[in-house]
Design an enzyme around this catalytic site. Structure first.
Site, PDB file in Angstrom:
ATOM      1  CG  ASN A 133      -1.910  -1.016   1.296  1.00 51.07           C
ATOM      2  OD1 ASN A 133      -2.072  -1.759   0.337  1.00 51.07           O
ATOM      3  ND2 ASN A 133      -2.633  -1.073   2.384  1.00 51.07           N
ATOM      4  CG  ASP A 148      -6.345  -5.464   2.678  1.00 48.18           C
ATOM      5  OD1 ASP A 148      -6.281  -5.452   3.925  1.00 48.18           O
ATOM      6  OD2 ASP A 148      -6.764  -4.503   2.012  1.00 48.18           O
ATOM      7  CG  ASP A 187      -7.726  -7.198  10.240  1.00 50.26           C
ATOM      8  OD1 ASP A 187      -7.104  -6.476  11.055  1.00 50.26           O
ATOM      9  OD2 ASP A 187      -8.674  -6.796   9.554  1.00 50.26           O
ATOM     10  CB  ILE A 188      -2.091  -6.950  12.727  1.00 47.68           C
ATOM     11  CG1 ILE A 188      -1.291  -7.672  11.630  1.00 47.68           C
ATOM     12  CG2 ILE A 188      -1.288  -6.884  14.017  1.00 47.68           C
ATOM     13  CD1 ILE A 188      -0.112  -6.888  11.101  1.00 47.68           C
ATOM     14  CG  PHE A 228      -4.956   5.012  11.946  1.00 47.14           C
ATOM     15  CD1 PHE A 228      -4.550   4.605  13.205  1.00 47.14           C
ATOM     16  CD2 PHE A 228      -4.792   6.340  11.589  1.00 47.14           C
ATOM     17  CE1 PHE A 228      -3.979   5.499  14.103  1.00 47.14           C
ATOM     18  CE2 PHE A 228      -4.223   7.246  12.464  1.00 47.14           C
ATOM     19  CZ  PHE A 228      -3.816   6.830  13.726  1.00 47.14           C
ATOM     20  CE  LYS A 241     -11.906  -0.175   7.533  1.00 46.17           C
ATOM     21  NZ  LYS A 241     -11.001   0.483   6.612  1.00 46.17           N
ATOM     22  CE  LYS A 301     -10.090  -3.605  10.215  1.00 50.90           C
ATOM     23  NZ  LYS A 301      -8.945  -4.210   9.557  1.00 50.90           N
TER      24      LYS A 301
HETATM   25  O1  C5P Z   1      -9.260  -3.121   6.969  1.00 51.06           O
HETATM   26  P1  C5P Z   1      -8.464  -1.893   6.798  1.00 51.06           P
HETATM   27  O2  C5P Z   1      -7.103  -2.134   6.238  1.00 51.06           O
HETATM   28  O3  C5P Z   1      -9.133  -0.761   6.127  1.00 51.06           O
HETATM   29  O4  C5P Z   1      -8.281  -1.400   8.327  1.00 51.06           O
HETATM   30  C1  C5P Z   1      -7.390  -0.438   8.649  1.00 51.06           C
HETATM   31  C2  C5P Z   1      -6.883  -0.672  10.055  1.00 51.06           C
HETATM   32  O5  C5P Z   1      -6.595  -2.033  10.270  1.00 51.06           O
HETATM   33  C3  C5P Z   1      -5.594   0.048  10.326  1.00 51.06           C
HETATM   34  O6  C5P Z   1      -5.560   0.383  11.695  1.00 51.06           O
HETATM   35  C4  C5P Z   1      -4.540  -1.003   9.991  1.00 51.06           C
HETATM   36  O7  C5P Z   1      -3.327  -0.770  10.677  1.00 51.06           O
HETATM   37  C5  C5P Z   1      -5.216  -2.250  10.475  1.00 51.06           C
HETATM   38  N1  C5P Z   1      -4.872  -3.473   9.707  1.00 51.06           N
HETATM   39  C6  C5P Z   1      -4.127  -4.451  10.308  1.00 51.06           C
HETATM   40  N2  C5P Z   1      -3.858  -5.609   9.616  1.00 51.06           N
HETATM   41  C7  C5P Z   1      -4.327  -5.789   8.363  1.00 51.06           C
HETATM   42  C8  C5P Z   1      -5.086  -4.791   7.740  1.00 51.06           C
HETATM   43  C9  C5P Z   1      -5.328  -3.642   8.440  1.00 51.06           C
HETATM   44  O8  C5P Z   1      -3.695  -4.279  11.437  1.00 51.06           O
HETATM   45  N3  C5P Z   1      -4.051  -6.913   7.720  1.00 51.06           N
END
Ligand code: C5P
Length: 400
Positions: free
Chosen positions: A208, A276, A304-305, A323, A337, A341
């Site tokens: 990204n 992603d 998804d951390i 974020f 979101k 999450k």
């Molecule tokens: O799902 P999205 O990428 O839009 O979500 C954004 C948030 O999720 C951010 O805080 C980003 O650091 C976190 N994130 C994450 N691991 C991922 C994707 C996003 O920690 N694989």
């Protein structure tokens, strides 16, 4: 800020010991009393005379020195300071600390002390990367030892990589953050930042767009309020802040592992732009163009951390912040979101190209928590970071 503080500085035996002389100078310029301790191996690199001349005090060297013991016993010596700093912390000293050995003055002081300890590791890159050193590092972190550096770079031994001791001014900044009486003193905060790079082959990757500017500013602002910050960063374009523990990663999988290793924490801020997807089988060799058509890739979803940490049933940080980079209908998307999450706050921004936010120095954010959306005026990323750090401190009960 540091004036009147007292530091017990243990100088280990590594080529980086020469930087500790500068560290003493920098600390004394700031009104710090430095009581130096030189290990036997340290004496091979810097002389007791130069250490004591710069510190303006006696240098301690021997566990069984009768004069020293009569003046100040080693137990007392281990407790005179506000902070014990080990710089350079060699692989050997780290191993001794992790094992609780006490077979010379430095290791005895480290075992006897009841003051916080900070180490600035310095060693050959292979020694740093060795499983034993990494195990010792994890043990020391678990024991509450604060780690600064090492940095990447050319090494005296001719190799390149992590192992260079943090620069004296970085160590000073870390000491300032550790000893400051800010509202986040004693709080451990984890911040992810930058992009992740997911390899396709040895030369290509998926990523990204992310400069890491906002995450870096947040980590710095949190450290300025006295937090102990672990900064986990992908390959960002802006340099990491000083005064924080930096963990460099490339991929989402590595970022997740680094986050898990850095827990527990009081607060976790996920500002990284994590990719992603990854190519499920990255090629070991560079892919060649072919007359037979375009390459085909199988993709796998990255962990998804944020979601994984926000939904932890045990050991979840009490405040988890995510974020959201959106290009339209920011509040609705970000609110959804937050629910998806399971985090406490979402900091959302509109990154459509017309805003100039991506890669720029300003940001306009909306902070969404359980009570709704709070729209902040457009301001610099540094100002957003400071306001967010103060909001975090208030959420933890500080009056900022
Ligand atoms: O799902 P999205 O990428 O839009 O979500 C954004 C948030 O999720 C951010 O805080 C980003 O650091 C976190 N994130 C994450 N691991 C991922 C994707 C996003 O920690 N694989």
């Amino acid at each position: 800020m540091l004036s009147g503080k007292h530091i017990l500085l243990i100088i280990g035996g590594g080529i980086a010991a020469f930087k500790s002389l500068d560290l003493i100078r920098r600390l004394r310029e700031r009104g710090v009393t430095v009581t130096p301790v030189l290990t036997r191996a340290g004496e091979e690199f810097v002389t007791p005379l130069s250490v004591s001349a710069l510190a303006g005090r006696k240098v301690y060297r021997d566990l069984f020195d009768l004069t020293d013991e009569a003046e100040m016993g080693h137990i007392q010596l281990s407790r005179v300071a506000d902070l014990v700093v080990v710089a350079p912390a060699t692989a050997d000293l780290m191993a001794k600390m992790a094992q609780g050995l006490a077979n010379d003055l430095a290791s005895t002081l480290l075992l006897a002390t009841d003051t916080p300890v900070m180490i600035a590791p310095a060693m050959n890159v292979r020694m740093w990367q060795h499983a034993a050193t990494q195990r010792n590092l994890a043990t020391l972190r678990g024991d509450g030892v604060h780690v600064i550096g090492p940095n990447d770079g050319d090494m005296a031994c001719g190799e390149f990589g992590p192992g260079r001791m943090a620069e004296p001014l970085e160590i000073v900044a870390a000491i300032e953050a550790r000893l400051s009486d800010g509202p986040l003193k004693g709080r451990r905060v984890l911040v992810t930042s930058g992009p992740t790079h997911e390899p396709i082959d040895p030369v290509r990757y998926i990523a990204n767009r992310s400069s890491g500017a906002q995450g870096t500013a947040i980590a710095r602002a949190l450290a300025e309020l006295g937090a102990q910050v672990v900064f986990i960063t992908g390959p960002a374009t802006v340099p990491p802040p000083e005064g924080v523990e930096v963990v460099r990663v490339e991929t989402a999988a590595e970022m997740l592992a680094a986050v898990e290793a850095a827990l527990p924490a009081d607060v976790a801020v996920f500002a990284a732009a994590v990719a992603d997807w990854r190519v499920s089988q990255a090629s070991q060799k560079k892919l060649k163009k072919s007359k037979d058509g375009l390459p085909k890739f199988d993709f796998a979803e990255n962990p998804d951390i944020l979601k994984q940490v926000a939904r932890m049933t045990e050991g979840r940080p009490p405040l988890v912040i995510g974020f959201a980079a959106e290009t339209d209908d920011v509040i609705n998307h970000a609110t959804a979101k937050r629910d998806r999450k399971g985090c406490d706050w979402i900091v959302a921004n509109d990154v459509s190209p017309a805003t100039g936010i991506m890669g720029g120095s300003e940001n306009a954010v909306v902070v969404i928590d359980e009570s709704g959306a709070e729209t902040w005026p457009r301001m610099s990323k540094v100002a957003v970071a400071r306001a967010l750090a103060e909001r975090i401190a208030r959420a933890l009960g500080a009056s900022v």
